[in-house]
Design an enzyme around this catalytic site. Structure first.
Site, mmCIF file in Angstrom:
data_model
loop_
_atom_site.group_PDB
_atom_site.id
_atom_site.type_symbol
_atom_site.label_atom_id
_atom_site.label_comp_id
_atom_site.label_asym_id
_atom_site.label_seq_id
_atom_site.Cartn_x
_atom_site.Cartn_y
_atom_site.Cartn_z
ATOM 1 N NE ARG A 79 -8.984 6.738 -4.801
ATOM 2 C CZ ARG A 79 -10.288 6.891 -4.969
ATOM 3 N NH1 ARG A 79 -10.755 7.556 -5.996
ATOM 4 N NH2 ARG A 79 -11.139 6.369 -4.113
ATOM 5 C CE1 TYR A 130 -12.819 -7.820 1.847
ATOM 6 C CE2 TYR A 130 -11.101 -9.211 0.921
ATOM 7 C CZ TYR A 130 -11.483 -8.153 1.730
ATOM 8 O OH TYR A 130 -10.539 -7.447 2.428
ATOM 9 N NE ARG A 181 -3.379 -1.301 2.429
ATOM 10 C CZ ARG A 181 -3.996 -1.639 3.558
ATOM 11 N NH1 ARG A 181 -4.693 -0.764 4.198
ATOM 12 N NH2 ARG A 181 -3.930 -2.848 4.041
ATOM 13 C CG ASP A 187 -9.409 -3.498 -4.428
ATOM 14 O OD1 ASP A 187 -10.181 -4.469 -4.312
ATOM 15 O OD2 ASP A 187 -9.021 -2.830 -3.455
#
Length: 365
Positions: free
Chosen positions: A51, A165, A38, A87
């Site tokens: 962003r 997920y 990250r 991602d």
């Protein structure tokens, strides 16, 4: 004039710093290479500015934006590798599931998988190039824009982590809904894990074709499994991914690239991970470096494993912690990193202190 999206995956600039790749391949290095999970993240003010007001996944689908976010930390710190901004949940999206990034909540699946019949909602065949071509375009563009400064890492989530997920509908402290499948619906669980594995293999292969020079597979939720479940529902698929990606690259006369497996909190499986066809095993901060060297038996390079929270310490203390970490791992066949990703409230200057300390102490200065 050539558009960014039209840049082809060929004639890449010559690599000037191969220290990360050498360490990953087990070759001798002059110092310990370092990058941060990250490293393109919210702790950087320029990242937040880029962003601002933009949908997360829309950013992921915009190659020029991914390229810019990937390059930002390289402008600040003398890192030894870049990792493409993307991602892990783009794969469930490619399978036909809706995924939203909800502010202050994180990734959310409005309609998660509830029972085995729901597997019929997933696409049987995924055209990876059509569904995820934006990732490959971002990789190719970034390889060119890096100008050979450092290698570019591609990545994917691992099957079990993606499965959690897709069933939980987001993050979960226990993963009990996903684990329930393992006990109640083992055959359906394997069907889903196989389906995810097939897509991941193609996805990682295409990333290398697009210009990725190394690959990392994130098994972020290994800690929710014990050794028995990990051996049945995670490890075989991790091994299959490494084996098949390397075989496909060889069949296509492409250079094989180093592959890293990072199974967070999977310390119980360290010996198995070291024999799973990956070149590097990433470690979280719960594993002692010297013990990791002994348990992996010199079969792989190691990556990690500073507790991210150590970056809250004063800069001189960060230097002491890094020095001790390098002494534990040794300076060869080792890539310095954190034991998890950077947190949004971290001070960029302390990240810089970490990077500098790795280089300073591994050079023996």
């Amino acid at each position: 004039m050539q558009q960014d999206n039209d840049i082809l995956p060929k004639d890449f600039p010559e690599l000037k710093n191969d220290t990360f790749l050498r360490a990953a391949k087990g070759q001798e290095t002059q110092y310990v290479p370092v990058w941060c999970m990250r490293q393109a993240g919210r702790y950087l003010p320029e990242f937040r500015e880029s962003r601002a007001g933009k949908d997360f996944f829309e950013t992921c689908r915009t190659p020029s934006a991914c390229c810019e976010l990937t390059l930002q930390p390289l402008r600040r710190f003398p890192l030894d590798a870049a990792i493409i901004f993307s991602d892990i949940l783009v794969i469930p999206q490619a399978l036909g599931m809706e995924v939203l990034m909800v502010p202050a909540k994180g990734p959310t699946f409005p309609d998660p998988l509830k029972d085995p019949e729901d597997l019929n909602r997933l696409k049987v065949k995924v055209d990876v190039t059509a569904e995820l071509g934006y990732v490959f375009q971002a990789i190719t563009l970034t390889r060119h824009k890096l100008e050979g400064k450092v290698p570019l890492i591609g990545f994917s989530g691992a099957p079990w982590t993606l499965m959690t997920y897709m069933i939980e509908g987001g993050g979960s402290p226990t993963m009990s809904k996903a684990k329930r499948w393992l006990y109640s619906h083992p055959e359906a669980s394997h069907r889903l894990l196989r389906q995810l594995t097939d897509v991941i293999v193609e996805y990682l292969f295409e990333q290398v074709k697009a210009g990725a020079q190394a690959l990392q597979v994130f098994e972020s939720h290994a800690g929710c499994l014990g050794p028995v479940q990990f051996t049945e529902f995670a490890l075989p698929y991790l091994r299959d991914i490494a084996h098949r990606v390397k075989a496909k690259l060889k069949e296509s006369s492409l250079d094989t690239v180093p592959m890293i497996v990072f199974a967070k909190d999977g310390h119980y499986a360290l010996e198995d991970l070291a024999q799973s066809e990956y070149d590097v095993v990433g470690l979280d901060w719960t594993i002692d470096p010297k013990a990791a060297r002994i348990r992996t038996g010199g079969r792989v390079a190691l990556q990690g494993n500073l507790d991210p929270c150590a970056l809250y310490a004063p800069k001189d203390k960060i230097g002491e912690i890094v020095k001790k970490m390098i002494e534990g791992f040794g300076s060869q066949r080792y890539i310095a990193n954190l034991g998890h990703g950077l947190y949004p409230d971290m001070d960029p200057e302390h990240v810089g202190a970490f990077v500098d300390a790795v280089h300073t102490h591994s050079r023996g200065n």
